[in-house]
Scaffold this motif. Structure first.
Motif, PDB file in Angstrom:
ATOM      1  N   GLY A   1      -1.706  15.280   3.063  1.00  0.00           N
ATOM      2  CA  GLY A   1      -1.866  14.630   4.346  1.00  0.00           C
ATOM      3  C   GLY A   1      -1.139  15.418   5.395  1.00  0.00           C
ATOM      4  O   GLY A   1      -0.454  16.389   5.100  1.00  0.00           O
TER       5      GLY A   1
ATOM      6  N   THR B   1       3.032  12.562   8.267  1.00  0.00           N
ATOM      7  CA  THR B   1       3.599  11.697   7.245  1.00  0.00           C
ATOM      8  C   THR B   1       5.115  11.806   7.202  1.00  0.00           C
ATOM      9  O   THR B   1       5.785  10.902   6.737  1.00  0.00           O
ATOM     10  CB  THR B   1       3.052  12.056   5.857  1.00  0.00           C
TER      11      THR B   1
ATOM     12  N   LYS C   1       5.793   3.914   7.336  1.00  0.00           N
ATOM     13  CA  LYS C   1       5.390   3.115   6.177  1.00  0.00           C
ATOM     14  C   LYS C   1       5.417   3.936   4.896  1.00  0.00           C
ATOM     15  O   LYS C   1       5.370   3.389   3.806  1.00  0.00           O
ATOM     16  CB  LYS C   1       4.006   2.508   6.408  1.00  0.00           C
ATOM     17  N   LEU C   2       5.509   5.274   5.028  1.00  0.00           N
ATOM     18  CA  LEU C   2       5.564   6.099   3.830  1.00  0.00           C
ATOM     19  C   LEU C   2       6.993   6.360   3.356  1.00  0.00           C
ATOM     20  O   LEU C   2       7.214   6.934   2.308  1.00  0.00           O
ATOM     21  CB  LEU C   2       4.864   7.437   4.080  1.00  0.00           C
TER      22      LEU C   2
ATOM     23  N   LYS D   1      10.469   5.823   1.681  1.00  0.00           N
ATOM     24  CA  LYS D   1      10.979   5.009   0.580  1.00  0.00           C
ATOM     25  C   LYS D   1      12.350   4.485   0.989  1.00  0.00           C
ATOM     26  O   LYS D   1      13.144   5.220   1.557  1.00  0.00           O
ATOM     27  CB  LYS D   1      11.139   5.884  -0.667  1.00  0.00           C
TER      28      LYS D   1
ATOM     29  N   PHE E   1      -3.073   9.136  -0.850  1.00  0.00           N
ATOM     30  CA  PHE E   1      -2.853  10.010   0.306  1.00  0.00           C
ATOM     31  C   PHE E   1      -3.419   9.330   1.532  1.00  0.00           C
ATOM     32  O   PHE E   1      -4.446   8.675   1.445  1.00  0.00           O
ATOM     33  CB  PHE E   1      -3.593  11.339   0.125  1.00  0.00           C
ATOM     34  N   PRO E   2      -2.758   9.512   2.666  1.00  0.00           N
ATOM     35  CA  PRO E   2      -3.362   8.996   3.888  1.00  0.00           C
ATOM     36  C   PRO E   2      -4.619   9.814   4.207  1.00  0.00           C
ATOM     37  O   PRO E   2      -4.561  11.041   4.233  1.00  0.00           O
ATOM     38  CB  PRO E   2      -2.279   9.191   4.946  1.00  0.00           C
ATOM     39  N   ALA E   3      -5.718   9.146   4.389  1.00  0.00           N
ATOM     40  CA  ALA E   3      -6.962   9.843   4.710  1.00  0.00           C
ATOM     41  C   ALA E   3      -7.057  10.019   6.217  1.00  0.00           C
ATOM     42  O   ALA E   3      -6.387   9.307   6.963  1.00  0.00           O
ATOM     43  CB  ALA E   3      -8.142   9.044   4.184  1.00  0.00           C
TER      44      ALA E   3
END
Lengths: 709, 254
Positions: A425, A429, A434-435, A437, B13-15
């Motif tokens: 991605g 990111t 929200k990703l 941890k 995975f974020p698309a």
């Protein structure tokens, strides 16, 4: 295998690898050794050839009408005669002033063309048909000897030949007027000094400043950056692009060791490159015979200074390499890295350029301005200005702090999933919440980056708030007491909340044991004894600047007039709480994730010491930092450190605000006097006892409910 | 003892459209000591992502994995010590020679310089790299490069090997050499996970086969058991039949 061994392995391999690269060799060796001499010799020769050719070219001067042509010709002849007379007189007086070549007399260089009107004259100049136009307001010019005569010189400022003739004409008119003034004074029987009421002579005692000293630091930035760019990209993004990064990441080596090894290689190459550059420039200037041109002092190029620059270069290269590495660690490809590097170079040039301004001084915020402080320091050293030890240390400490933060960021980014694998991605990111941890501790990069951003900011706040001679210190202290919770506590908490760091655990908000609490109280009450003695030793070593002493006295006087409870709250309790949460909580917590016990305690204590901006207090504050850090580490709680710090600060405030309290106890805190042996013995004994009480480390709390996926 | 345990591994995975793409969706399997496990499937099935999660290069969105008894999430350094990983499309340091490269990786695995030289020379002989061990890696052929890569993965003599598409883009001869290497390592008692999309080449290599499609394991077992359950002989046909069956089921549900 130890960390040092691993770093050395990475260092050796990367250095061999990068030095075998043709591109590195070209950038590092061919460019400086071939290009600089060529450029310098070429451009200097071009300049001197052009200057010489201007002295030999033919020029046309336009005048209005034939009478004025005759007049100008007459003046030119007269001037040529005056010049040759002057030269003869010079030669008789001093025969050694022959180093500058004389240009041919103007009369031999010009052709005078009569033109009908002044308008036509202007058009001719615009069309560049003639170089200069001259209009006299009267054809009877020199005969009206006691009058003022008007001369208009027309030229195109953008045209170099026109400028040259104008300059020569100005010289001519100056010589002629001097001559006429002499004649007028003689006729009126006036003394020669009639029009010179003051005979002024300026004596310049300063060492002649060399252009070299002014511009070299800036050139230095460029050279160091150029040296660091290529290896930084090659060792990070290059590794990713060639597909070797994954193999490296599955080796049982902590990322930080890889990054430190790579960072040392980039630094080495940057220093090597800059050294070669500098050596090449020096050699070109020295052997090419240009040293007189560059060093206006006339004593040639100061070779010893060049060595000094090299020494300045090291912390500089360290910072630049760390920054480059951090930026490039973010990139996936060579091209991407190159795009990221450009803004960094610009960002480094801005403070560098600011510092290169002639008026900039190494003081105030400039001391901690990244890059700028190094430029100023090297300039001061080059120009032979005295640099106080405190300033020198502040520059070096702050640079080290920034470089450390940059290396930590590089380590945090290098090998990050979304950077290693394009298919994970986009880079967004890295920042999409929200990703994240949830973690229990802030990362090293997070805490070091925030603290190094806070460093210049807090320095700025402190210098902005430090009371002037007639200012009210109380209001300023209050502002500072408000800003501290904001900058030291609230911001870190917000940052941690955003990155899902468990704030409660990270800042060690946990109820301490009775044993640790009593140890904290004992330490808080007695630490001032060793601190006082350390202070004395330090003053003897470094001495206290007069200004600081005077300021401390004036603040003490202001504080004595205030209610003691308020003073203690403002300058003892609030700073104690805020500093503990920042240094023992946020910073040491972050460091403990990557370092073992003592490195984490010592590093956070050193940064705590630097944050007090008073270099002659560094030993004391850093020592206190170590004690408080140990207390916090062993108890796994922030509260004992806060309590000990607050008690210690309060006692210090009381000793200033009401010295009688201590006197009643039989302790006299005179300036520079050692404590009585009994007090010293009891105090130090109590501190030792406090540390014995601290004893073993508290068991870690059962893992809080953090969902591990 | 199971040397490799993958437990319900999931990776999303974020698309680009803002939604999430499940590259690996609940992958579970075990590999016993001394076995070759073939993780087979077409391109884009999630093989590489799975192997990256097994090696700790990528953090799983959920689920976990154990290698030789070490938890990948909490004991990454221990896992890296027992693992030799040959990644797909892996590169070499172009300006180092194979020997220098092997010495470097040996040192990164904790050997001192002398041990590292011994180990590198041993592997150069064992894998027959002598002819080109002193050339720069940039000058090697694709097959030679892959042989050096395998040497690199074997440098610490790890009990577990993960090979992601080891024969990708190789000619027949190099292909055979690489497969021979892998068998030889199995015979020395290593546990090996082999991923490839050349299904038929796996037939005579793997003790156990996991067929992966669209992020999930669609079939698992020995070659014989797969043949028995599908009535097909060639692995590629077995795979196509299984895929076909599962798509029919999906279509029926929809």
């Amino acid at each position: 295998m130890s960390s040092v061994h691993r770093i050395r392995t990475v260092y050796q391999k990367e250095l061999i690898d990068i030095l075998r690269d043709r591109r590195t060799l070209i950038a590092m060796i061919v460019v400086p050794i071939v290009l600089y001499p060529l450029l310098m010799v070429g451009s200097l020769q071009a300049v001197s050839i052009q200057a010489a050719s201007l002295d030999e070219e033919k020029y046309t001067i336009g005048v209005v009408g034939r009478d004025q042509q005759n007049l100008l010709e007459y003046m030119l002849q007269w001037d040529a005669k005056l010049v040759s007379q002057e030269k003869m007189a010079d030669e008789n007086a001093e025969s050694d002033s022959d180093d500058k070549k004389d240009a041919a007399p103007l009369v031999d260089l010009v052709k005078i063309i009569p033109i009908k009107t002044q308008e036509a004259l202007q058009i001719n100049i615009r069309e560049r048909a003639i170089h200069v136009g001259i209009v006299f307001n009267s054809n009877e010019f020199l005969k009206a000897i006691d009058q003022q005569n008007g001369v208009t010189i027309l030229s195109d400022k953008a045209e170099v030949r026109g400028q040259y003739v104008t300059g020569r004409l100005q010289d001519m008119f100056e010589r002629l007027s001097n001559r006429l003034v002499e004649q007028r004074k003689q006729r009126a029987a006036l003394p020669t000094y009639f029009d010179q009421p003051f005979a002024i002579e300026y004596v310049n005692l300063s060492a002649p400043q060399s252009i070299l000293g002014q511009i070299l630091p800036l050139i230095l930035i460029l050279m160091t950056i150029t040296g660091a760019i290529y290896p930084a990209i090659d060792l990070t993004a290059g590794e990713r692009e060639r597909g070797t990064l994954e193999s490296l990441m599955v080796c049982p080596v902590p990322v930080i060791d890889l990054v430190v090894g790579k960072f040392l290689v980039v630094t080495t190459v940057a220093i090597m490159g800059a050294t070669l550059n500098l050596a090449s420039v020096t050699a070109t200037v020295y052997f090419g015979g240009f040293d007189m041109l560059i060093a206006t002092s006339g004593q040639g190029l100061p070779l010893a200074t060049m060595l000094l620059i090299l020494v300045c270069l090291i912390p500089f290269a360290v910072l630049m390499s760390a920054m480059m590495l951090a930026v490039c660690s973010f990139a996936r490809t060579f091209k991407e890295a190159q795009n990221y590097v450009t803004p960094v170079i610009l960002a480094a040039l801005l403070p560098g350029g600011m510092a290169a301004l002639p008026a900039a001084r190494l003081e105030g915020v400039m001391l901690v301005l990244p890059v700028g402080n190094m430029v100023l320091l090297s300039r001061e050293l080059l120009l032979g200005a005295p640099v106080p030890v405190g300033h020198l240390l502040t520059v070096l400490f702050s640079t080290t702090l920034y470089a450390g933060a940059a290396v930590a960021i590089a380590a945090a980014l290098f090998g990050k999933e979304s950077v290693v694998f394009a298919d994970t991605g986009s880079l967004k990111t890295l920042l999409s919440r929200k990703l994240f941890k949830p973690t229990r501790l802030p990362s090293v990069a997070m805490s070091l980056l925030y603290v190094s951003l806070l460093f210049p900011a807090w320095f700025f706040v402190q210098s902005a708030l430090s009371p002037g001679p007639n200012e009210n210190a109380v209001g300023l202290l209050q502002t500072s007491a408000w800003l501290m919770p904001l900058m030291f506590v609230l911001m870190p908490i917000l940052i941690m909340a955003f990155w899902k760091v468990g704030v409660k655990h990270a800042l060690s908000f946990r109820v301490p044991s009775i044993r640790h609490l009593s140890a904290a109280i004992l330490l808080g009450l007695c630490m001032w004894v060793p601190a006082h003695e350390l202070n004395l030793i330090q003053f003897q070593l470094l001495g206290m600047p007069q200004a600081v002493a005077a300021q401390a006295e004036s603040i003490a006087a202001t504080l004595q007039a205030l209610p003691i409870v308020g003073v203690i709250l403002l300058i003892a309790i609030i700073p104690a709480v805020c500093e503990e949460l920042l240094f023992r909580g946020f910073l040491m917590g972050g460091l403990s994730g990557a370092a073992r016990k003592w490195p984490a305690i010592l590093a956070s204590a050193a940064i705590f010491g630097v944050f007090h901006f008073l270099i002659f207090k560094f030993i004391v504050t850093a020592t206190l930092g170590v004690m408080l850090g140990y207390l916090c580490w062993q108890s796994r709680s922030i509260w004992p450190a806060i309590i000990a710090h607050a008690l210690h600060n309060s006692l210090a405030v009381i000793s200033v605000v009401s010295p009688t309290t201590f006197e009643r106890l039989g302790i006299r805190l005179e300036d520079g006097a050692h404590l009585p042996w009994t007090v010293l013995f009891i105090g130090c004994g109590a501190v030792v006892m406090g540390f014995v009480m601290v004893g073993k480390r508290s068991p870690s709390q059962p893992q809080a409910a953090i969902v591990t996926a | 003892m199971d040397m490799v345990i993958a437990d319900n591994l999931v990776k999303t995975f974020p698309a680009p459209d803002g939604k999430e793409k499940r590259a690996v969706d609940g992958l579970t399997f075990r590999v016993g000591e001394g076995q070759i496990y073939g993780l087979l499937g077409p391109n884009g099935a999630g093989k590489t992502t799975s192997l990256r999660m097994l090696s700790g290069l990528m953090a799983p969105t959920s689920g976990g994995a154990m290698l030789a008894g070490y938890d990948v999430a909490t004991q990454p350094q221990e896992v890296k010590r027992v693992l030799g990983f040959l990644t797909a499309n892996t590169g070499l340091y172009q300006r180092l020679t194979p020997r220098e490269l092997l010495v470097y990786f040996a040192q990164l695995h904790g050997m001192n310089k002398l041990e590292a030289f011994d180990k590198a020379d041993h592997l150069i002989e064992w894998l027959g790299l002598t002819d080109f061990a002193a050339l720069r890696c940039g000058a090697l052929s694709t097959g030679q490069k892959q042989r050096v890569n395998i040497a690199r993965a074997l440098i610490a003599d790890p009990p577990i090997l993960i090979m992601d598409e080891p024969t990708l883009g190789l000619d027949v001869l190099s292909n055979r050499i690489i497969l021979e290497y892998i068998k030889r390592e199995r015979d020395r008692g290593k546990t090996i996970i082999l991923s490839t999309h050349y299904l038929d080449e796996a037939e005579d290599m793997c003790d156990n086969i996991g067929l992966i499609y669209d992020g999930t394991l669609v079939a698992e077992g020995t070659l014989e058991s797969l043949r028995a359950s599908t009535d097909e002989q060639r692995l590629s046909n077995i795979f196509l039949k299984i895929i076909h069956a599962s798509e029919k089921v999906e279509a029926a549900i929809a």
